[in-house]
Design an enzyme around this catalytic site. Sequence first.
Site, mmCIF file in Angstrom:
data_model
loop_
_atom_site.group_PDB
_atom_site.id
_atom_site.type_symbol
_atom_site.label_atom_id
_atom_site.label_comp_id
_atom_site.label_asym_id
_atom_site.label_seq_id
_atom_site.Cartn_x
_atom_site.Cartn_y
_atom_site.Cartn_z
ATOM 1 N N GLU A 83 0.820 -1.217 0.000
ATOM 2 C CA GLU A 83 0.000 0.000 0.000
ATOM 3 C C GLU A 83 0.855 1.269 0.000
ATOM 4 O O GLU A 83 0.556 2.226 -0.718
ATOM 5 C CB GLU A 83 -0.894 -0.008 1.241
ATOM 6 C CG GLU A 83 -1.779 1.220 1.365
ATOM 7 C CD GLU A 83 -2.481 1.286 2.716
ATOM 8 O OE1 GLU A 83 -2.990 2.362 3.043
ATOM 9 O OE2 GLU A 83 -2.496 0.266 3.430
ATOM 10 N N ASP A 84 1.951 1.276 0.784
ATOM 11 C CA ASP A 84 2.685 2.526 1.025
ATOM 12 C C ASP A 84 4.076 2.594 0.404
ATOM 13 O O ASP A 84 4.716 3.642 0.454
ATOM 14 C CB ASP A 84 2.825 2.751 2.545
ATOM 15 C CG ASP A 84 1.478 2.955 3.215
ATOM 16 O OD1 ASP A 84 0.565 3.451 2.542
ATOM 17 O OD2 ASP A 84 1.350 2.622 4.404
#
Length: 739
Positions: A83-84
């Site tokens: 996600e990051d």
Amino acid sequence: MDFFTELSQISTIQDAIDKLESLQQPTDKVIQALEDAQMFHKNLFRKRGEPFVVHPICVACIVAYYGGDENMICAALLHDAVEDTECEIDYIEEKYGNEIKLLVEALTKIVEIRKEELTSKDTDDKFIIQVSSFRKMLTASIQDERVLVIKICDRMHNMLTLDALSTKKQLRIAKETLNVYAPIAHRLGISSLKNELEDKSFYYLHPNEYNKIQNDKNIKRQNLELRLNDFTEKISTLLLNNGFLRDNFQIQSRIKRNYSIHLKMQRKGISMEEMFDLLAVRIIVKNKIDCYRALGIIHINLNPIPSRFKDYIALPKENGYQTIHTTVFDNSSIYEVQIRTFDMHYSAELGMAAHWKYKNGNKNEQNQNIEKPSLKWLTKNMHENSQITDLNDFYTAAKGDLYREDIVVFGPDGKTFTLPTNSVVLDYAYAVHSDVGDRAEKAFVNNQRVSLLQKLKSGDIVRIEKGDVVQTRCTWIDSVKTSKAKLRMRIVCQNRIKEVDKKVAMNILSTIFEKDHKIIEEFVKKFGFEERIAQATNDINLLNDIKQKFKKEYHIDSSFFSLMRFKTLNLKAQKFDNIILHTNRNINNLIFDHCCHPKFGDSIVALKKNQTAIVHHKLCNKANEEINKHTSQLFVEWVKHAKIGSKVILSFENKRGIIANILTILAKNGYDVLRINYDGHKSHQPINPDYDDSKNQFQTACEIIIETDKTTDKLKDILEKKCRVIELTNLKDPYQEKH
């Protein structure tokens, strides 16, 4: 120092790794995941200043603490990487296999909101993100419940470190946690996680109330602990004197948690000083028979309160929870007593995790019979709410199903049904089958004829008799409690209203042109308006479009008008108080018939009799008889954003600040207070059923006149969190003086 307090103080990578290794011996795959997590999150830091990777490692610690397997721990370590960071999901699959890839992918999709989900510039984007995440979380967990557990563990660590964020973010995250994550933990049966999430959320949402309760507990702690110790010793002595061996039972004691105290204070309208059941003990024994032996000993030697007895062993909660609850008097004090086996205790504290811990080899003689909890409630919830397209409706329905107190009732054949507290007979009917609910005509509770809106209580035996036709009960939707009943009733009512709208639209067009309804029907079919015609009763622009099309098709011109009693087809708006008519006829008067009582905002129709418009509720039987006769009709709607006055009569404890508190709640929810009258008087029936009349409790009767451009549908729910609503009347309701 407890586990969560210790975890909240970890700020270095090494401390986090040490804690994880103390909870579970790391495998080669876990060690690899630790290395990858550190590599992908390198040079990234959280708001508190510690390396970002501390967070996923701490989440893995919570997962390990609750018995998560190797794949769950790896997914927890890597859940933020895709996600990051630049980590790709293909890398996860190649390095860790398909199972971990699916877990990480599901966790990533939960927070991945697509642009098309942000449906409108007028919609609250943050709300859509929250609800969409919620829906995806529930959907993903149907395929693999471990996703849900990891996500809750992730939120738990976020709550432990929430102090680093701005107040605005703290409030948003705490509210979401209390509304979504704590209820899910409750449904998974992980009470220790649920309790921590609730208390942490309460601390951030209501810091003053939290601190006041905590300070009061600290002041009274010595006295409370002495009373608990004395009562615990008495229970232990009773058990030992009646055949129990000291090694065959344990007794735990506790003071009620802050959030539980807060809820009861709000629900009962009392202060902490007036709360009797702050103290509780839990008796843990070896088997079910011993539970009932212990219960008998307690009830024989102490004074039980019958209304507070619940047997969740014989009738477990839907999430698998099993415990006997009873409440007893001892030396002028009241104590809650819970009785369960060691297996039940293990399951109640760890829920889904209890199964995993046992499965993964943490076996001992006290948890040999741990079974995997059923997730039927989740599948049922998603199935019943899958047809709800409106995000707000879905959120309300799903959240309401997740976090509720339950009752258990019986069908005539002895089958049990779990329903929310305050459910009515119609909720039971829909729980049996949608068709039973739709056609329910007569109801019997414990062999006594009752209304379909009769409230049920645990242990009731319910029987339904069906009629021949589907019943349309649109005004009852707010009376039922289950999302299944509400959704099904809305569908039935929407279908009924759609059929009525088709006929009404035809009648309106017939009235505009003074043409026989058969000509209008032929026109509608010829030009394919059959699907859209119903919308014309609520959309004046669509009605005008259809009118113009009809005029053009039938070449209506001045020669036609010469034969008519009116000179134009233009629809003019005529306002009568909070009602607007759009018509090409002269209407001098508007009245409401005596057969139905539509409230502001309800679906309405207007029948034309000479120069008078007669307004009915759209589902009024009398109105529908006229509609079916093709009586002349007019386009009618409520004035938009009109401010409507309402009168509400409340009853509450007469104590300092309560009225100011209620007025603040009204103001925050957009209700303007025009007038307030109140009168304190001695209550013949105390608001709180736990009160002794000798305590000389008083309650206040208070009448408040409010005004708002909102509907009052939710006003009662808002106020009942603080007091009792005796009456709520819209001042603009037709015939409200007659009620």
